[in-house]
Design an enzyme around this catalytic site. Sequence first.
Site, mmCIF file in Angstrom:
data_model
loop_
_atom_site.group_PDB
_atom_site.id
_atom_site.type_symbol
_atom_site.label_atom_id
_atom_site.label_comp_id
_atom_site.label_asym_id
_atom_site.label_seq_id
_atom_site.Cartn_x
_atom_site.Cartn_y
_atom_site.Cartn_z
ATOM 1 C CG PHE A 227 -1.882 -1.209 1.221
ATOM 2 C CD1 PHE A 227 -2.819 -1.422 0.216
ATOM 3 C CD2 PHE A 227 -1.767 -2.155 2.229
ATOM 4 C CE1 PHE A 227 -3.627 -2.562 0.219
ATOM 5 C CE2 PHE A 227 -2.566 -3.287 2.240
ATOM 6 C CZ PHE A 227 -3.504 -3.497 1.241
ATOM 7 C CD GLU A 231 7.070 4.514 -3.826
ATOM 8 O OE1 GLU A 231 5.839 4.543 -3.646
ATOM 9 O OE2 GLU A 231 7.654 5.318 -4.566
ATOM 10 N NE ARG A 309 0.953 10.585 -7.911
ATOM 11 C CZ ARG A 309 0.582 10.187 -9.133
ATOM 12 N NH1 ARG A 309 -0.694 10.203 -9.471
ATOM 13 N NH2 ARG A 309 1.463 9.763 -9.992
ATOM 14 N NE ARG A 341 -5.272 0.849 -3.216
ATOM 15 C CZ ARG A 341 -5.839 -0.333 -3.004
ATOM 16 N NH1 ARG A 341 -6.055 -0.755 -1.786
ATOM 17 N NH2 ARG A 341 -6.192 -1.095 -4.008
ATOM 18 C CG PHE A 343 2.525 9.072 -4.042
ATOM 19 C CD1 PHE A 343 3.327 8.238 -3.291
ATOM 20 C CD2 PHE A 343 3.147 10.070 -4.783
ATOM 21 C CE1 PHE A 343 4.707 8.379 -3.272
ATOM 22 C CE2 PHE A 343 4.534 10.233 -4.771
ATOM 23 C CZ PHE A 343 5.304 9.377 -4.021
ATOM 24 C CB ALA A 509 3.058 5.651 -9.683
ATOM 25 C CD GLU A 726 -1.231 5.046 -6.244
ATOM 26 O OE1 GLU A 726 -0.811 5.026 -7.417
ATOM 27 O OE2 GLU A 726 -0.751 5.755 -5.356
HETATM 28 N N1 MTE Z 1 -3.673 -4.138 -3.550
HETATM 29 C C1 MTE Z 1 -3.325 -5.032 -2.610
HETATM 30 N N2 MTE Z 1 -4.056 -6.149 -2.464
HETATM 31 N N3 MTE Z 1 -2.265 -4.812 -1.780
HETATM 32 C C2 MTE Z 1 -1.501 -3.669 -1.871
HETATM 33 O O1 MTE Z 1 -0.546 -3.502 -1.120
HETATM 34 N N4 MTE Z 1 -1.157 -1.519 -3.044
HETATM 35 C C3 MTE Z 1 -1.789 -0.452 -3.820
HETATM 36 C C4 MTE Z 1 -2.493 -1.021 -5.053
HETATM 37 N N5 MTE Z 1 -3.298 -2.139 -4.688
HETATM 38 C C5 MTE Z 1 -1.862 -2.702 -2.871
HETATM 39 C C6 MTE Z 1 -2.960 -3.003 -3.713
HETATM 40 C C7 MTE Z 1 -0.861 0.579 -4.263
HETATM 41 S S1 MTE Z 1 -0.426 1.787 -3.167
HETATM 42 C C8 MTE Z 1 -0.362 0.625 -5.534
HETATM 43 S S2 MTE Z 1 0.628 1.881 -6.057
HETATM 44 C C9 MTE Z 1 -0.678 -0.433 -6.511
HETATM 45 O O2 MTE Z 1 -1.500 -1.454 -5.959
HETATM 46 C C10 MTE Z 1 0.635 -1.035 -6.993
HETATM 47 O O3 MTE Z 1 0.453 -2.069 -7.865
HETATM 48 P P1 MTE Z 1 0.235 -1.887 -9.444
HETATM 49 O O4 MTE Z 1 1.059 -0.741 -9.871
HETATM 50 O O5 MTE Z 1 0.677 -3.169 -9.971
HETATM 51 O O6 MTE Z 1 -1.222 -1.621 -9.593
HETATM 52 N N1 HPA Z 2 3.588 7.759 -7.148
HETATM 53 C C1 HPA Z 2 3.926 6.755 -6.327
HETATM 54 N N2 HPA Z 2 5.149 6.532 -5.918
HETATM 55 C C2 HPA Z 2 6.102 7.360 -6.334
HETATM 56 C C3 HPA Z 2 5.821 8.426 -7.190
HETATM 57 C C4 HPA Z 2 4.499 8.638 -7.619
HETATM 58 O O1 HPA Z 2 4.171 9.563 -8.382
HETATM 59 N N3 HPA Z 2 6.968 9.067 -7.403
HETATM 60 C C5 HPA Z 2 7.905 8.412 -6.709
HETATM 61 N N4 HPA Z 2 7.388 7.379 -6.063
HETATM 62 MO MO1 MOS Z 3 1.473 3.116 -4.165
HETATM 63 S S1 MOS Z 3 1.288 4.595 -2.750
HETATM 64 O O1 MOS Z 3 2.130 4.275 -5.326
HETATM 65 O O2 MOS Z 3 2.801 2.299 -3.550
#
Ligand code: MTE
Ligand code: HPA
Ligand code: MOS
Length: 769
Positions: A227, A231, A309, A341, A343, A509, A726
């Site tokens: 979430f 990161e 953001r 999530r 950001f 992101a 997100e």
């Molecule tokens: N979904 C689950 N089940 N667990 C997670 O930790 N993280 C969220 C989202 N969905 C998350 C989730 C966040 S903060 C992001 S940025 C995106 O998943 C990252 O994955 P993706 O870029 O592959 O969508």
């Molecule tokens: N989103 C999520 N994570 C990040 C970003 C962003 O725009 N930039 C750097 N880390």
């Molecule tokens: Mo999601 S806050 O960009 O890991």
Amino acid sequence: MTVGKNVPHDSASTHVSGESIFIDDRPFLKNEMVCGFLGAPVSHGRLKEIRVEKALNVPGVLGIFTHRDLANNRWGAIVKEQPILVDDIISYEYEPVCVIAAENYKAIEKAKKLIELDIEEIESVLCIQKSIDNKDFLTAEKKIARGDFEKAFESAPHTLEGIFENGGQEHFYLESHACAALPLENNQIEIHSSSQHPSETQHVVAQSLGLSYHQVVCVVKRMGGGFGGKESQAAPFASLVGLCAKKLKRPARMIINKDDDMKVTGKRHPFKNFWKVAFDNEGKILGYKIKLFSNGGAYTDLSESILERAMLHSDGCYYIPNVEILGRVCKTNIHSNTAFRGFGGPQGNATIESVIEEIAHYLKKDSFEIREKNIYQGEDLHTPYGQLVEHNTLPEILEKIKISSDYDKRRKEVVEFNKSSQTHLKGIAVTGTKFGIAFTARFLNQANALVNMHLDGTIQVSTGATEMGQGVNTKIQQIAAGAFGIPVSKVQVMPTSTEKNHNTSPTAASSGSDLNGMATLIACNKIKQRLTSVYNTHLSGGLTPADEIEVDNTQDLSHIVFEDSFVKDTKSGKSISLKELISIAYLNRVSMGDYAFYKTPGLGFDKALGKGQAFNYYTNGMAVSEVLIDKFTGETKVLRTDILMDLGRSINPGIDMGQVSGAFVQGMGWVTAENLVYSDTGVLLSHSPTTYKIPSIQDTPREFNIDLLENNTNDVCVHRSKAVGEPPFLLGNSVWNAIKDAVYSVRPENASKLRLPATCEEIVTLLDE
Ligand code: MTE
Ligand code: HPA
Ligand code: MOS
């Protein structure tokens, strides 16, 4: 074709059976130690001395290490100013001071009590306002502007101003931070980490231990949720476990327990935003000025990008002609706040949605109408930073959800209900999300993929994407299987590892599938092209297995297609099984592995000017939520939520529906029950499930309708899909606005004071006052 189908999550069955391996499920290796850290007991102070002699005598304790044992003690995602272990100034309560390696956890707990610290306390800054007053910031002021706000404000028929405040949020991933280290020969080290960012983890471990990057491999099999919390912040823990392993030449693991994890790690940024708005008699916004202040905590971490953001989402889904958006990150003595999530997007978006609710009340109009008036539509579709909102689906979504949610009828019922009920209140609101997809730091919009095809026709794919439950592995599996026309069961997505994919960006992101999916597709297509050429030669010349062939990339071979595990020549009607073709290709010494690189084209946001193409595209959606509030306790139930999301052409609608519902409920938690409580000395008091309330299944909307809009226009993303992770988080905010709407109906003089989260206490106080 597997793309577009509801393929089950690749870990679904092993999660249910308990076979999925997380870091702490790994069997203990011979001699493996456990590690823990000692957190600082004050939120601000000078650490003058650490005495560990007594603690070292505890049976089972193997070593205690401080900043002096690290080759380099500074790390940071943007600014390298954060100590891995305190060396001089303690900047927040529970900041790691030293790391303890032991045979067992009991010894660590005993040792912690015997470590002596000499500390000279310093006065703490614990809130945004104090940091503003002291001019104590982590970043310089940023600005995005268009038109002439001051002029619009002076000449407008109506103006309002106020302060919008939101709280933080704990990530509450089910698996806390966890990592393991295996020292290898020649000073190499293998790190297993619950990290969204294996490359950064590799780099921070190497730098802190005085190693080169090629001596460190970081492997991520999966996370039990990230979430955003993993990161940047997984990296320093990996350094600590690596330090113990390297010093004592034994394998080590560090599993942070829930309470410690909650105390030591950063959370979503609280914001305090000062806003002014100008509008006409119809509620059309003429000008908007917002000064955002986020609480960054003790160190910069990702705060600068998060603030950016937030600023880029301060327009919400609405076109505003004259805008001035200013932002600054405050430095305070709490944990260093980090990605979560959305950001920053949720904070910027929540402010404008709240302002719209106030405009509606002021003009005695329905807030739905104000949103209809201001939503991006018509001639000018440029955001305040100058990006064109292309293929704009927002007006269509708003129109459709008004009908599907039966808004007009239910609005009347809410008004009637509030006139008659002595005990309860109702409220209803629509809010939107127009989430910009791309890392705002342009260089992060890159990915690479390695695809290996084996002789039995099965495939292993490795990318920089990390699986945290969101289903990125399943989508990559579908993309690869789809490319070769084979079942998903023939594709295995391998653990993420820095020895296969280098210089990777965090899985963040929401762009994990966009970037790594595209890189995977390109790599698959390179292999396909060679196989196609082999088949073409085979067709024309009756190639024998012992012949050598030249791969010819110049001919148009689009008549040769990969389908149902066969390769077919649509011209002659001939076909060959993929497996047979692979065998011919192998015997002719043709490579069946490939690597590809992808970078998102066309991005270019000028941070200094606050102008440019910040995003690749937008993921849009809207939600209508209705709440029922107990007037005497403030207890809130969400009676019904309708969501309509534009996810382009979804790669996996089932997984995407899971993401939409999960993100919505997490967003709803942020705006209602999740409340971080600190003592007046900066100690986090809500550091366990007993004192911090995340939404449960009981809190999800009683009626929950999620629909996906049909949209085939997104030609800038893999298979015309759109990112989902997100964007729907922001829709949880419809619940907050529904609560605000309810408070307006009985306590109009108090409604603008509603804080976020709107906890029971908050609501009952506003109703009582
Ligand atoms: N979904 C689950 N089940 N667990 C997670 O930790 N993280 C969220 C989202 N969905 C998350 C989730 C966040 S903060 C992001 S940025 C995106 O998943 C990252 O994955 P993706 O870029 O592959 O969508
Ligand atoms: N989103 C999520 N994570 C990040 C970003 C962003 O725009 N930039 C750097 N880390
Ligand atoms: Mo999601 S806050 O960009 O890991």
